[in-house]
Write an enzyme that holds these catalytic residues in place. Structure first.
Site, short mmCIF file in Angstrom:
data_model
loop_
_atom_site.label_atom_id
_atom_site.label_comp_id
_atom_site.label_asym_id
_atom_site.label_seq_id
_atom_site.Cartn_x
_atom_site.Cartn_y
_atom_site.Cartn_z
N ASP A 1 0.99 -1.21 -0.06
CA ASP A 1 -0.11 0.09 0.12
C ASP A 1 0.72 1.17 -0.04
OD1 ASP A 1 -2.34 1.56 0.17
OD2 ASP A 1 -3.12 0.66 1.74
N TRP A 2 0.48 2.35 -0.63
CA TRP A 2 1.11 3.43 -0.52
C TRP A 2 1.60 4.14 0.55
CZ3 TRP A 2 0.20 1.06 -4.71
CH2 TRP A 2 0.31 1.46 -5.80
#
Length: 806
Positions: free
Chosen positions: A230-231
């Protein structure tokens, strides 16, 4: 492009390290000398959010127009695999036009609490339903040559402090509830990518969790694809690569690439881990380079109609006294509610779509030349001065054949990064409904929103139709249902409790650092049914404009041995006067045992369409493993010998058909007995606040994370400005950070009104390491960290270095 095995020997160590992180916010790194292209990733899951600004991961700016479909919270209520396949395919076709390689969706996190601010993106509280719908979605998308990204792996069930929190969950609950949907999707659909989540799982960050990524997903389930973070989720890149992470996103400006290379040169991990990550990325690139069939621009017109149909097939009729619905077009009807004209049709955050078109209910009425009146009744942005609007609505309602009032949640209620503080609608909306109910008995309430709300006026209205976050075709799809052009067939994919206090996770939900999952397996209907606790609407519930009768249940065999399958056959009859669809739901109840089990669990479902008076034979299959539980002592699935009851019907609380099947145990393994250690799971507390932390922590598998103790000179990139708030240097850095944040807010093109909240929370509650998610250089984060530790000269140097680079 050449195969991964041919390319890997040609890469330098530095190139291998570099390939494992983003080129920018949305692209992987290309290696031009070897003709290795970059891949383009962009958000879903109910519409594409292609950001032209390569530094915007927070969704602060407008994206390329795309179809906004109904969100997962309502499309899951369709219980329709074929419909979800169509949704995945439609998204894939638009991704082809936008030259996107991988769509970041679907999201299948379990709805542990109705407070989760991102629940609108997720399917259900039930892992089987979530997993099966994800399979269809993934298969539809990947059939177009576009990769799906299954997220957020795993036990990612709150938005508050999501980059810091630890999900403390016992081994059985993890396997049977929080991992099961992922297991189903991996085994049946093989998503090209999986996204490990922000949170820790039993003390270890998901991106660095070898047990999750390698031992379970790859080795046990056979996952063949790539893990993409995930970012901003990666804490330690070296540990992440060793654990099985393949690609870190977004770019860290080479900071973590250099860390990884240095660790490799110092023999801190083996090259095979690096090669594994590079191989997975190269394999994905080769998949994405396969020839594809491009869609025409007409796909947007087709997809708008699909969005309309998905809503009509998914909306849930919660109440319909005296067959108030459907309405007659020529009747005198009053439409009330600002949301009828300005619908709340999607949530905010990274999933926010810039729709190709948006049709309100009032616009749909006009397009059909319906001579229905409209008054606002309330204003979303003004909850104080509403008396005159209510008076106007009540006066307009007099003499009407029926009144339709459209109410719902707002974008502030449902947005990434925040959890809901309560389950209430705005007070002005509740007051409006109560006032209208005194004027007319023919009052229809249309509910917008991606989650559960309390309904204090339910007994006073004639009909309630849940349309959820309905997407850009809201007006047309809603009107189809109100007029009876489509017969409602949606079923609730999550239970609706009577109050927030009844939610099993309520007493332990949403902690900053450590969130214990005290209720264990007993999520949603598994708690309510097992505890005998009343709910507003049960899981799987939904009405129709027609009626169905279940009959003649037959079973292929009344004894089941290891390796055998069970076939259930029944007859379903439409006894009403309209064509309609019913969802056949199959639940299993285990025998009494020394191991605690829910009262019943969903094990199968299918959707059946019937003409008036028609009868169809329905067949649903179960496999031996559907009767298993996870044994935390042997760390394996186990089927216990005994008499299991199979129940079939239209919801978790309406199961007229029942049959008993005798199962033979697959081994002589003893069934675990936790009755003395944890009696609360054998006799569930009526008040969820009575779940004992002490008993919970005696269950195998759960690991607690203690709150960090911060002192001056002891801050790192995992620290937050919230933790530094009591130190003068922390307040100074926070002031600097908020000035930069204000510039982001001023420059944002987001019109949802949530920009300031999103940026401020990301600034204060996110660890410094994750600021690159907002386009901030890692050097700036390092500089801020040095300032917090009173290393001012070094801090200035990194801040200057980061600013110049940007």
């Amino acid at each position: 492009m050449k195969s991964a095995k041919e390319i890997i020997p040609l890469l330098t160590w530095k190139e291998k390290c570099a390939m494992g992180s983003g080129e920018d916010t949305w692209q992987s790194k290309p290696i031009t000398r070897l003709e290795i292209p970059s891949l383009l990733f962009h958000d879903g899951p109910h519409g594409l959010r292609k950001q032209l600004d390569t530094s915007d991961a927070l969704g602060l700016n407008e994206s390329v127009p795309a179809t906004c479909f109904p969100t997962a919270a309502i499309s899951a209520c369709s219980f329709d695999r074929e419909l979800l396949w169509e949704l995945g395919a439609a998204l894939g076709k638009e991704a082809l036009l936008q030259e996107i390689d991988v769509v970041l969706g679907p999201g299948i996190n379990i709805k542990r609490s109705p407070l989760c601010g991102r629940n609108f993106e997720y399917f259900s509280e039930d892992p089987l339903l979530s997993g099966e719908l994800a399979v269809a979605y993934i298969q539809g998308m990947q059939a177009q040559g576009i990769g799906a990204c299954l997220k957020h792996f795993a036990a990612n069930n709150q938005e508050y402090c999501r980059l810091l929190s630890n999900s403390q969950v016992d081994e059985r609950a993890l396997r049977e509830i929080y991992l099961k949907a992922f297991e189903i999707a991996v085994r049946k659909a093989q998503p090209w990518t999986i996204m490990p989540a922000y949170n820790r799982v039993n003390g270890v960050y998901a991106c660095q969790n070898e047990q999750l990524l390698t031992k379970i997903a790859r080795e046990e389930w056979g996952f063949e694809g790539m893990f993409i973070s995930d970012w901003g989720a990666v804490d330690d890149r070296v540990q992440a690569v060793r654990a099985g992470l393949d690609l870190e996103m977004p770019s860290s400006d080479g900071y973590r690439d250099a860390q990884l290379l240095k660790a490799f040169k110092h023999s801190q991990f083996e090259e095979r881990f690096l090669d594994r990550a590079v191989e997975k990325l190269l394999n994905l690139i080769n998949k994405c380079l396969r020839p594809k069939i491009l869609s025409s621009e007409n796909i947007f017109l087709e997809n708008h109609q699909l969005a309309r149909r998905i809503l009509a097939e998914s909306a849930v009729l919660l109440k319909n006294e005296s067959a108030l619905l459907p309405l007659e077009p020529q009747s005198e009807i009053l439409i009330v509610g600002e949301l009828a004209q300005k619908p709340h049709y999607q949530g905010s955050g990274s999933s926010r779509v810039n729709p190709t078109g948006l049709v309100s209910l009032t616009q749909a009425m006009a397009a059909c030349s319906l001579d229905w009146d409209y008054v606002p009744g309330y204003l979303i942005d003004n909850q104080d001065d509403f008396a005159d609007l209510i008076t106007e609505a009540c006066l307009s309602a007099k003499g009407k054949d029926a009144v339709v009032v459209v109410v719902g949640l707002t974008e502030e209620d449902e947005t990434e990064g925040f959890d809901r503080p309560h389950l209430e609608l705005q007070s002005n909306q509740n007051e409006l409904i109560k006032a209208l109910a005194e004027v007319t008995p023919n009052l229809v309430v249309v509910l917008q929103g991606g989650g559960v709300v309390t309904l204090p006026w339910l007994d006073e209205v004639g009909a309630v139709l849940l349309v959820g976050l309905a997407g850009q075709g809201f007006g047309e799809g809603c009107l189809d249902l109100l007029l009876g052009n489509t017969n409602p067939s949606g079923k609730l994919a999550e239970s609706w409790p009577l109050s927030l206090a009844d939610v099993p996770s309520n007493n332990s939900y949403g902690q900053r650092y450590n969130t214990p999952y005290l209720e264990s397996l007993f999520v949603g209907y598994r708690y309510y049914d097992s505890a005998g606790k009343a709910v507003r609407f049960p899981f799987g519930y939904g009405l129709s404009y027609t009626n169905f009768v279940f009959s003649d249940l037959q079973v292929s065999n009344d004894k089941l041995h290891p390796g055998e399958n069970l076939t259930l056959k029944l007859k379903l009859t439409n006894t009403g006067a309209q064509i309609g669809k019913e969802v056949v739901q199959v639940y299993v109840s285990a025998p009494e045992s020394t191991v605690f089990r829910p009262a019943k669990e969903l094990k199968g479902f299918c959707k059946v369409e019937l003409q008036p008076g028609e009868t169809k034979e329905v067949e649903i299959g179960l496999v031996y493993e559907d009767f298993a539980f996870w044994n935390p002592e042997t760390h394996a699935w186990q089927v216990e010998e005994g008499a299991y009851e199979v129940r079939i019907g239209s919801s978790s609380s309406d199961l007229p058909l029942r049959i008993v099947v005798q199962l033979e145990a697959q081994s002589a393994t003893q069934t675990p007995d936790f009755r003395k250690l944890t009696p609360q799971y054998y006799q569930l507390p009526q008040d969820p606040a009575d779940f004992s932390l002490e008993q919970f922590e005696k269950l195998p598998g759960s690991v607690k994370v203690n709150d960090p103790l911060r002192t001056p000179g002891n801050f790192d990139l995992n620290s937050t400005l919230w933790e530094a708030r009591n130190y003068w240097q922390g307040r100074l850095v926070s002031k600097y950070a908020m000035k930069a944040a204000n510039r982001m807010i001023v420059n944002s093109t987001d019109t949802s009104g949530n920009t300031r909240r999103t940026v401020e929370v990301s600034t204060n509650d996110a660890p410094l390491r994750s600021y690159n998610m907002g386009g901030i250089s890692m050097n700036v984060s390092i500089g801020m960290c040095h300032f917090l530790n009173k290393h001012f000269l070094r801090g200035f140097w990194y801040l200057l270095k980061g600013s110049l680079k940007k």
